[in-house]
Design a protein around this motif. Sequence first.
Motif, PDB file in Angstrom:
ATOM      1  N   GLU A  56      -5.119   3.900  -6.875  1.00 25.06           N
ATOM      2  CA  GLU A  56      -4.927   2.271  -7.222  1.00 25.06           C
ATOM      3  C   GLU A  56      -5.858   1.573  -5.259  1.00 25.06           C
TER       4      GLU A  56
ATOM      5  N   THR B  24       0.692  -1.174  -0.077  1.00 28.75           N
ATOM      6  CA  THR B  24       0.081   0.004  -0.128  1.00 28.75           C
ATOM      7  C   THR B  24       1.322   1.552   0.254  1.00 28.75           C
TER       8      THR B  24
ATOM      9  N   PRO C 131       1.183  -3.629  -6.846  1.00 28.69           N
ATOM     10  CA  PRO C 131       1.132  -1.569  -6.963  1.00 28.69           C
ATOM     11  C   PRO C 131       1.249  -2.576  -8.866  1.00 28.69           C
TER      12      PRO C 131
ATOM     13  N   LYS D 125       1.439   2.210  -3.707  1.00 26.36           N
ATOM     14  CA  LYS D 125       0.491   2.367  -5.011  1.00 26.36           C
ATOM     15  C   LYS D 125       0.018   3.826  -4.195  1.00 26.36           C
TER      16      LYS D 125
ATOM     17  N   ASN E  25      -1.394   5.779   1.389  1.00 27.97           N
ATOM     18  CA  ASN E  25       0.269   5.424   0.666  1.00 27.97           C
ATOM     19  C   ASN E  25       1.255   5.746   2.111  1.00 27.97           C
TER      20      ASN E  25
END
Length: 274
Positions: free
Chosen positions: A37, A30, A47, A33, A240
């Motif tokens: 996304e 995460t 990713p 990303k 993120n």
Amino acid sequence: MNKRKEWMKNLLGVILVAVFLFPVYWMIITAFKTQTEIFQSPPTFFPKEFQISSFITILQGGDITQYFMNSVIISSLATLLVLLLAVPSAYGLARFKIRGIKTMLLIYLVTQMLPATVVLTPLFIVFNNLNLLNSYWGGPVLATSTLGIPFSVLLLRTFFIGIPKELEEAAKIDGCSRLRAFLQVIIPISIPSIVVCGAISFFFAWGDLIYSITFNRNQDLWPLTAGIYNAIGRYGIEWNNLMSFATISVIPVIIIFILLQKHLVEGLVSGSVK
């Protein structure tokens, strides 16, 4: 048949490891990303656009460096305090006949079961009366040590009981005092178990949140966990960035576990084998 059972055990072990490590994996991916996304449905397990802008944002903020150093200081001091108190205490409980030792050990076990919220108010009153609030020692170090000391004493006592007394008697014949025999004979033998206690105490202190934010109002002394908590309000739904912060915070724990893996495994099982 035996091979089939062995294969099933290995498969079960792999599944359990995957289940426990999946949250860590999801946190890390995460962090790499994009915001789009992250909220994509169905979710992606790797990713599509590998980006490090979230890490750059966190590092450029400057706060994470201070939080990281605070965590290192707090965890190191707490670990040192735990070992200085737990090692001789466990040795004394293992070697000397002490009246009420069963009650003492029961109290140690009970303290392990108490949630942190139960002791927050008493500890706050004590630290406030001693003028220890808003400092490294006040909450983070002393409070987290209350978690590591009982665990370390119980583990090390079991290990010390398993060490033959003849080793100390031989050292005494050679002219060593009890203290010297303890330092030069018992301590070197006990290194794996001491490493385990030190590592667990370090992890306790590194992952502490509630003690740090309760006993320390000065954000300049907050550790990484409190920094993550503070970042939730700062970055809002920028997951993120938050996951990048969290990824950086777990890197030292992973490194320590990898470097000390052999000692950790040996120390955890040594206390149960005589």
